[in-house]
Scaffold this motif. Sequence first.
Motif, PDB file in Angstrom:
ATOM      1  N   TRP A   1     -15.288  -1.210   6.172  1.00  0.00           N
ATOM      2  CA  TRP A   1     -14.341  -1.840   5.473  1.00  0.00           C
ATOM      3  C   TRP A   1     -14.724  -2.783   4.579  1.00  0.00           C
ATOM      4  CZ3 TRP A   1      -7.934  -1.758   7.233  1.00  0.00           C
ATOM      5  CH2 TRP A   1      -7.706  -2.207   6.166  1.00  0.00           C
TER       6      TRP A   1
ATOM      7  N   LEU B   1      -5.611   2.382  -1.538  1.00  0.00           N
ATOM      8  CA  LEU B   1      -6.370   1.943  -0.580  1.00  0.00           C
ATOM      9  C   LEU B   1      -6.933   3.202  -0.755  1.00  0.00           C
ATOM     10  CD1 LEU B   1      -7.619   0.528   2.269  1.00  0.00           C
ATOM     11  CD2 LEU B   1      -5.766   1.721   3.673  1.00  0.00           C
TER      12      LEU B   1
ATOM     13  N   LEU C   1      -2.495   6.049  -1.252  1.00  0.00           N
ATOM     14  CA  LEU C   1      -4.466   6.223  -0.142  1.00  0.00           C
ATOM     15  C   LEU C   1      -4.672   7.465  -1.432  1.00  0.00           C
ATOM     16  CD1 LEU C   1      -5.295   6.146   2.143  1.00  0.00           C
ATOM     17  CD2 LEU C   1      -4.683   7.412   3.347  1.00  0.00           C
TER      18      LEU C   1
ATOM     19  N   ILE D   1      -3.993  -6.167   1.309  1.00  0.00           N
ATOM     20  CA  ILE D   1      -4.713  -5.533   2.575  1.00  0.00           C
ATOM     21  C   ILE D   1      -4.856  -7.517   2.999  1.00  0.00           C
ATOM     22  CG2 ILE D   1      -8.086  -5.405   2.780  1.00  0.00           C
ATOM     23  CD1 ILE D   1      -6.929  -3.107   0.494  1.00  0.00           C
TER      24      ILE D   1
ATOM     25  N   ILE E   1       1.027  -1.399   0.329  1.00  0.00           N
ATOM     26  CA  ILE E   1       0.253  -0.076  -0.272  1.00  0.00           C
ATOM     27  C   ILE E   1       0.945   1.374  -0.034  1.00  0.00           C
ATOM     28  CG2 ILE E   1      -1.785   1.098   0.889  1.00  0.00           C
ATOM     29  CD1 ILE E   1      -2.712  -1.265   0.327  1.00  0.00           C
TER      30      ILE E   1
ATOM     31  N   ASN F   1     -11.166  -2.884  -0.885  1.00  0.00           N
ATOM     32  CA  ASN F   1      -9.785  -1.871  -1.167  1.00  0.00           C
ATOM     33  C   ASN F   1     -10.303  -0.404  -0.402  1.00  0.00           C
ATOM     34  OD1 ASN F   1     -10.179  -1.356  -3.232  1.00  0.00           O
ATOM     35  ND2 ASN F   1      -8.455  -0.377  -3.594  1.00  0.00           N
TER      36      ASN F   1
END
Length: 498
Positions: free
Chosen positions: A325, A213, A9, A366, A6, A328
Motif C-alpha cells: 500500500w 482509494l 473505491l 489515509i 473515503i 492511496n
Amino acid sequence: MKSTTIRNLVILGGGTAGWMTAALMAKVLGRVVSITLVESDQIGTVGVGEATIPPIQNFNRALGLDEREFLQATKGTIKLGIQFENWSRQGTQYMHAFGGIGKNFPFCDFYNYWLRARAAGDTSSLWDYSLNCQAALANRFAPLNQIPNTNLPGISYAYHFDAGLYAQFLRRYAEEKGVKRIEGKVCDVASNSDSGFVENLKLESGDIVEGDLFVDCSGFVGLLIDKVVGSEYEQWGQWLPCDRAMAVPSKSAERIAPYTRSIAHTCGWQWQIPLQHRTGNGLVYSSSHWSDEQAQDVLFGNLPGEPLAEPRIIPFKTGHRPEQWKKNVVSLGLASGFLEPLESTSIHLVQSAATRLIKCFPHRGIREQEVAEFNRQSRVEMERIRDFIILHYKANQRRDSDFWRDCEEMVVPDSLQEKIDLFRSTGKVFRDYDDLFTEVAWQQVLIGQGVLPEDHHVIAEGLSEGQLKDLLQSLKTLVQGTVAQMPSHEAFLSGRMH
C-alpha cells in the motif's frame, strides 16, 4: 496524508483478484462506500490459479455463497491436500494433507509418538494416521457430519476450480450488490501534484473514473502501484530459482482425484489439478536450466490426457512489494507480489489482503500509521509463506541435476534455517503467530522431504510400549474405518450437482 473521507473505491482489473476484492468489499462496505471496477476485455488474465487452501471456505461463507451453486458454477472439485512426488528423491512421495494427524495431545503433538515408535522399529507411515491423506488416496470424500459413529475431529478441505469461472461467478454476485463495472482500457492516470495521490483514471473511451482509494489488481503490470506511485519490488530469486511457468489444460482423467499433484522434474516441477470438465496442468521451471522447448517436451510428455489448447508461457519474478500500500493505491494479487503456486497460496493471498484492507480501511483520510501496519502484516505473511516454499527446494536429496544440487546447497533465510536445525536436532517445530501454515503442515513437509529428527518430545515416553502400540493401531483402524464409510469423490460431486 490526504484527509478526504473515503467514499469512492476504484478497483483496477478484474480476474480472480479484482472480483474477489469487489465481492468482499460490496458485502462488507457496500452501504457506506461506492465501489467501481474497471476492466478491459482486451486484456487477458493469468487465470491459472485453480487450487486453493481451506481458508477459501471462510471467504465463501463470508459472502454467503452456497457450496452447491459454487461447485456447479466453477466446475469445482474437492481438494484434501497436495501430493509431492520426486521432491525428496526420485521415486518418493508424500502428501501435505490438510487437517490434523493422529490425535491431539496437550503440549506434545502426535508425531512425537510416531517418532518414538519409529525409533523402536515401527514401520508405519506418519500419513497412515491422516484422515485427509487416506481419504485422498482412496479417492473418497464426505464432510464428517455425514459419517456416523466416528470420533475423528473432522476432515479439512479446499477446492480446485476454474479461476475464470470463479471470477465470473463473483462478478455476478458483486454487481447484484451494487458494484459498478466499467469496460475500458486506461490510457492515462492523473495524480495530485502535491501529494502524489491518484485522483482519476482516464479511459481510451474518454471516460474519467474518479476515486479516493484505488486497488490495483492489474496483474504483473502493476499499472498504478508500479508505474504511477512507484512502489519498489523486492525479488527473491536467490531462494526460489524458477522464473517461468507453462500452462495447458488437458482432458479429464477418468478418476477425478481429490488432491493436487506436484511432480518434481530435473529442473522444476509440474502441477496437475483435476476439475470436473478438464485437468489443469503446468510446469514451473528455471529458464537458466531449460529452454521453453525443453519444458514443453517434459510437460507434454507427462500429461494425464490429450491437450485441449496451445500452451501458455508465463514469465514471473518471485518477490513482493514491501510497500503493498503506497499513497492511496493498494496492490492485490499479482500486482503486489508473486510466490510460485507450489502450495496454492496465490488466491489465498488475495483473500487475506482484501480482508486486511477491510480491517485497515481508512475512514476520514489515509493515515500513515494505518498504511504502515497494513504493509507490516503483508510483509510478514509473505515472508512466512516464502520460507515454507523454499523448504521444499532446500531439503532435497536429489543429485541428478545441477538445479537440485544448487537448491540443496543454497544459503536460506535465517528464519527458515533455524526452523530446520531445531527440528532436525530436537523434533520440535513451532508455528509463528502470524504463519499461514500450521505446525502439522511444517511437520509433514519436513518429514516428507527427509528431514528426520534425532529426538522426540519427552512426553511421548509417558506411554508404555504396549500402550503406544495400542494407540497407533486404534488410530489407524479408526482412520481406515471412517474412510471406508465415505462415498467416492465422484459420487459426492454428482450428489452436489443434483
